[in-house]
Scaffold this active site. Sequence first.
Site, PDB file in Angstrom:
ATOM      1  N   TYR A 117      -2.225  -1.459  10.206  1.00  0.00           N
ATOM      2  CA  TYR A 117      -2.082  -1.280   8.746  1.00  0.00           C
ATOM      3  C   TYR A 117      -0.663  -1.203   8.251  1.00  0.00           C
ATOM      4  O   TYR A 117      -0.051  -1.713   7.384  1.00  0.00           O
ATOM      5  CB  TYR A 117      -3.136  -0.634   8.060  1.00  0.00           C
ATOM      6  CG  TYR A 117      -3.284  -0.831   6.505  1.00  0.00           C
ATOM      7  CD1 TYR A 117      -3.975  -2.164   6.336  1.00  0.00           C
ATOM      8  CD2 TYR A 117      -3.008   0.095   5.678  1.00  0.00           C
ATOM      9  CE1 TYR A 117      -4.103  -2.411   5.038  1.00  0.00           C
ATOM     10  CE2 TYR A 117      -3.031  -0.012   4.307  1.00  0.00           C
ATOM     11  CZ  TYR A 117      -3.862  -1.289   3.814  1.00  0.00           C
ATOM     12  OH  TYR A 117      -3.944  -1.448   2.621  1.00  0.00           O
ATOM     13  N   SER A 130       1.027  -1.138  -0.100  1.00  0.00           N
ATOM     14  CA  SER A 130      -0.044   0.138  -0.132  1.00  0.00           C
ATOM     15  C   SER A 130       0.897   1.481   0.140  1.00  0.00           C
ATOM     16  O   SER A 130       2.129   1.110   0.396  1.00  0.00           O
ATOM     17  CB  SER A 130      -0.702  -0.082   1.423  1.00  0.00           C
ATOM     18  OG  SER A 130      -1.467   1.416   1.275  1.00  0.00           O
TER      19      SER A 130
HETATM   20  N1  LIG Z   1      -8.617  -0.187  -1.181  1.00  0.00           N
HETATM   21  C1  LIG Z   1      -7.787   0.430  -0.860  1.00  0.00           C
HETATM   22  O1  LIG Z   1      -7.875   1.554  -0.804  1.00  0.00           O
HETATM   23  C2  LIG Z   1      -6.293  -0.373  -0.822  1.00  0.00           C
HETATM   24  C3  LIG Z   1      -5.168   0.626  -0.931  1.00  0.00           C
HETATM   25  C4  LIG Z   1      -3.890   0.097  -1.010  1.00  0.00           C
HETATM   26  C5  LIG Z   1      -3.642  -1.166  -0.750  1.00  0.00           C
HETATM   27  N2  LIG Z   1      -4.790  -1.961  -0.688  1.00  0.00           N
HETATM   28  C6  LIG Z   1      -4.396  -3.420  -0.618  1.00  0.00           C
HETATM   29  O2  LIG Z   1      -5.034  -4.158  -1.651  1.00  0.00           O
HETATM   30  C7  LIG Z   1      -5.464  -5.446  -1.407  1.00  0.00           C
HETATM   31  C8  LIG Z   1      -6.693  -5.680  -1.730  1.00  0.00           C
HETATM   32  O3  LIG Z   1      -7.536  -4.768  -1.210  1.00  0.00           O
HETATM   33  P1  LIG Z   1      -9.109  -4.416  -1.714  1.00  0.00           P
HETATM   34  O4  LIG Z   1      -9.163  -3.300  -1.781  1.00  0.00           O
HETATM   35  O5  LIG Z   1      -9.255  -5.184  -3.175  1.00  0.00           O
HETATM   36  O6  LIG Z   1      -9.964  -5.043  -0.539  1.00  0.00           O
HETATM   37  P2  LIG Z   1     -11.363  -5.890  -0.586  1.00  0.00           P
HETATM   38  O7  LIG Z   1     -11.791  -5.934   0.979  1.00  0.00           O
HETATM   39  O8  LIG Z   1     -12.523  -5.561  -1.305  1.00  0.00           O
HETATM   40  O9  LIG Z   1     -10.916  -7.247  -0.915  1.00  0.00           O
HETATM   41  C9  LIG Z   1     -10.092  -8.195  -0.212  1.00  0.00           C
HETATM   42  C10 LIG Z   1     -10.326  -9.627  -0.225  1.00  0.00           C
HETATM   43  O10 LIG Z   1      -9.452 -10.264   0.536  1.00  0.00           O
HETATM   44  C11 LIG Z   1     -10.122 -11.218   0.995  1.00  0.00           C
HETATM   45  N3  LIG Z   1      -9.522 -11.720   2.461  1.00  0.00           N
HETATM   46  C12 LIG Z   1      -9.081 -11.108   3.270  1.00  0.00           C
HETATM   47  N4  LIG Z   1      -8.443 -11.977   4.560  1.00  0.00           N
HETATM   48  C13 LIG Z   1      -8.635 -13.076   3.788  1.00  0.00           C
HETATM   49  C14 LIG Z   1      -7.801 -14.318   4.297  1.00  0.00           C
HETATM   50  N5  LIG Z   1      -7.419 -14.359   5.643  1.00  0.00           N
HETATM   51  N6  LIG Z   1      -7.853 -15.364   3.287  1.00  0.00           N
HETATM   52  C15 LIG Z   1      -8.146 -15.207   2.172  1.00  0.00           C
HETATM   53  N7  LIG Z   1      -8.964 -14.205   1.752  1.00  0.00           N
HETATM   54  C16 LIG Z   1      -9.091 -13.121   2.504  1.00  0.00           C
HETATM   55  C17 LIG Z   1     -11.540 -10.843   1.432  1.00  0.00           C
HETATM   56  O11 LIG Z   1     -12.642 -11.865   1.482  1.00  0.00           O
HETATM   57  C18 LIG Z   1     -11.794  -9.915  -0.008  1.00  0.00           C
HETATM   58  O12 LIG Z   1     -12.509 -10.555  -0.873  1.00  0.00           O
HETATM   59  C19 LIG Z   1      -5.162  -5.634   0.035  1.00  0.00           C
HETATM   60  O13 LIG Z   1      -4.118  -6.237   0.549  1.00  0.00           O
HETATM   61  C20 LIG Z   1      -5.244  -4.099   0.827  1.00  0.00           C
HETATM   62  O14 LIG Z   1      -4.563  -3.927   1.920  1.00  0.00           O
HETATM   63  C21 LIG Z   1      -6.033  -1.515  -0.925  1.00  0.00           C
END
Ligand SMILES: NC(=O)c1ccc[n+]([C@@H]2O[C@H](COP(=O)([O-])OP(=O)(O)OC[C@H]3O[C@@H](n4cnc5c(N)ncnc54)[C@H](O)[C@@H]3O)[C@@H](O)[C@H]2O)c1
Length: 271
Positions: free
Chosen positions: A168, A155
């Site tokens: 985080y 991130s």
């Molecule tokens: N959305 C943002 O603003 C953002 C910004 C920077 C980084 N990220 C990172 O990007 C990645 C994806 O995030 P997103 O925005 O798509 O979020 P999201 O919540 O839409 O999707 C995350 C997915 O991961 C799955 N997950 C969570 N814990 C799990 C586990 N223990 N085992 C298996 N699956 C699991 C969830 O069920 C979900 O479907 C994450 O690592 C997040 O930290 C997100």
Amino acid sequence: MSGLMRGKVVLVTGAARGQGREHVLRMAGEGADVIAVDLCATLPGVAYASSEPTDLDTTVALAEESGQQVVPLVADVRDLAGLRDAVDGAVEKLGRLDAVVANAGICIPSAWDQVTEEIFRDTMDVNVTGTWNTVMATAPHLVTAGGGSIVLMSSSAGLKVQPFMIPYTTSKFAVRGMAKAFAAELARFGIRVNSVHPTGVDTAMGSRAMLTQVAKASMADPRLRGMLVNMQPVEGISVEDVANAVLFLVSDASRHVTAHAMAVDAGVSEF
Ligand SMILES: NC(=O)c1ccc[n+]([C@@H]2O[C@H](COP(=O)([O-])OP(=O)(O)OC[C@H]3O[C@@H](n4cnc5c(N)ncnc54)[C@H](O)[C@@H]3O)[C@@H](O)[C@H]2O)c1
């Protein structure tokens, strides 16, 4: 489609929705078969809705429209033994594994003195141990394949401190270090390892419920709100923006890029 991933097999975690779904669709669209992993159950402590089995079904159905094979795995990245079993079975079915996108993660914003032991532990369990487990369950298959590419999803919070997100931020700095450390030891097997660092992305994790929670936490010290502002005049980025970077890193177009932390962050980490 340019067929950049033709003949390859890619594993994506967190594949039921959001960024993970887009990575699955992009990989299949570029000719790869995909192993799509998700928990599809209640996420610990988060303010936004959890994904469900039907979300993973939708990812699979959409990706299959590309004519590629997609193997869904309902698995918890926190459970190394369970993940290994599931991955081994899927790799046997598809015949090989060439690339991994360790994308599953959670985020629970809070002012520093509101962070409980449980919130800290849950965040580290999913974001750090879960990412390590994903590499440990998959890297041996990349060694067998004679090489490959691993992308760890960090991130902008893994490049620049984000206030009101101590667990985080800690976890995402750890993921960045983990990518560089794995890159060193896996280089002799022809495996590259990089991290990707998005700013806010339009997904469930970046939803209104989440922004409200950050705004509430930031009332503890409103001066720090400016640390979350993007250099480019955009509120956030799209899942496609992140998938573009991930596709570059898993494809041979980046064959000499390793141990690199790639920002897709609208400049927030330099602002
Ligand atoms: N959305 C943002 O603003 C953002 C910004 C920077 C980084 N990220 C990172 O990007 C990645 C994806 O995030 P997103 O925005 O798509 O979020 P999201 O919540 O839409 O999707 C995350 C997915 O991961 C799955 N997950 C969570 N814990 C799990 C586990 N223990 N085992 C298996 N699956 C699991 C969830 O069920 C979900 O479907 C994450 O690592 C997040 O930290 C997100």
